[in-house]
Write an enzyme that holds these catalytic residues in place. Structure first.
Site, short mmCIF file in Angstrom:
data_model
loop_
_atom_site.label_atom_id
_atom_site.label_comp_id
_atom_site.label_asym_id
_atom_site.label_seq_id
_atom_site.Cartn_x
_atom_site.Cartn_y
_atom_site.Cartn_z
CG ASP A 8 13.07 54.05 -15.18
OD1 ASP A 8 12.26 54.22 -16.13
OD2 ASP A 8 14.21 53.60 -15.35
CB CYS A 65 12.32 50.88 -16.75
SG CYS A 65 12.92 49.33 -17.46
CB THR A 67 14.64 48.18 -22.03
OG1 THR A 67 15.03 47.90 -20.67
CG2 THR A 67 15.71 49.00 -22.72
CG HIS A 98 0.73 29.27 -20.96
ND1 HIS A 98 1.44 28.76 -22.03
CD2 HIS A 98 -0.58 29.14 -21.30
CE1 HIS A 98 0.60 28.34 -22.97
NE2 HIS A 98 -0.64 28.57 -22.56
CG HIS A 133 -0.59 26.34 -18.15
ND1 HIS A 133 0.49 26.20 -19.00
CD2 HIS A 133 -1.70 26.18 -18.92
CE1 HIS A 133 0.05 25.99 -20.23
NE2 HIS A 133 -1.28 25.97 -20.21
C1 RB5 Z 1 17.32 54.39 -17.57
O1 RB5 Z 1 18.10 55.18 -18.38
C2 RB5 Z 1 17.21 52.99 -18.15
O2 RB5 Z 1 18.39 52.31 -17.94
C3 RB5 Z 1 16.03 52.24 -17.54
O3 RB5 Z 1 14.85 52.93 -17.79
C4 RB5 Z 1 15.78 50.85 -18.06
O4 RB5 Z 1 15.71 50.81 -19.44
C5 RB5 Z 1 16.65 49.81 -17.51
O5 RB5 Z 1 16.56 48.63 -17.86
#
Ligand code: RB5
Length: 151
Positions: A8, A65, A67, A98, A133
């Site tokens: 994203d 993304c 995080t 695993h 596993h």
């Molecule tokens: C987008 O702002 C952010 O929420 C997305 O990239 C991600 O971190 C969601 O978990």
């Protein structure tokens, strides 16, 4: 093995930085976007990628993304997907050995390019260890099947 990669807007910069490194290492992949930093919804990209792995079109993939958390939550809703969010090399190695992870999630706002490169390289080159596993991974697959049948 040709893999699929996507992100994203929160993962865009890391994907753009990672792709040339992976190409240089000799990997082949299909980049399914996003292609700009315009805001998009991470479940759309994560689920689309997960489906293309679950269908057998791709063996494995990388999804990024901000995080890495949102894409991993979304991708893991798709039957047959074992998506692992990794922020270190040991986790990348062990989730292949695993968990036979078929999708790697990375946090573009969390880790640097060099760490991401090392994680991706480790994850792409480590084989599933099987044995005990395999029994454990099979229990996850069995649960998915039972849930589909029994609700
Ligand atoms: C987008 O702002 C952010 O929420 C997305 O990239 C991600 O971190 C969601 O978990």
């Amino acid at each position: 093995m040709k893999f699929i990669i996507g992100c994203d807007h929160g993962g865009f910069d890391l994907k753009q930085a990672l792709m040339p490194c992976l190409k240089e290492l000799g990997y082949e992949f299909e980049d399914v976007g996003c292609y700009t930093t315009d805001s998009v919804d991470y479940p759309d990209i994560a689920i689309a990628i997960a489906k293309r792995i679950a269908s057998g079109e791709f063996e494995r993939g990388i999804v990024i993304c901000g995080t890495g958390i949102g894409v991993s939550i979304a991708a893991n809703k798709v039957k047959g997907i074992r998506c692992s969010l990794c922020g270190d090399i040991l986790s990348a190695k062990l989730t292949r050995e695993h968990n036979n992870a078929n999708l790697l999630a990375l946090g573009g706002r969390i880790i640097g390019v060099e760490t991401a490169k090392a994680i991706a390289q480790t994850w792409l080159t480590t084989e599933f260890a099987g044995g005990r596993h395999e029994r454990r991974v099979n229990k996850i697959t069995q649960y998915e099947t039972e849930e589909e049948t029994n609700g």
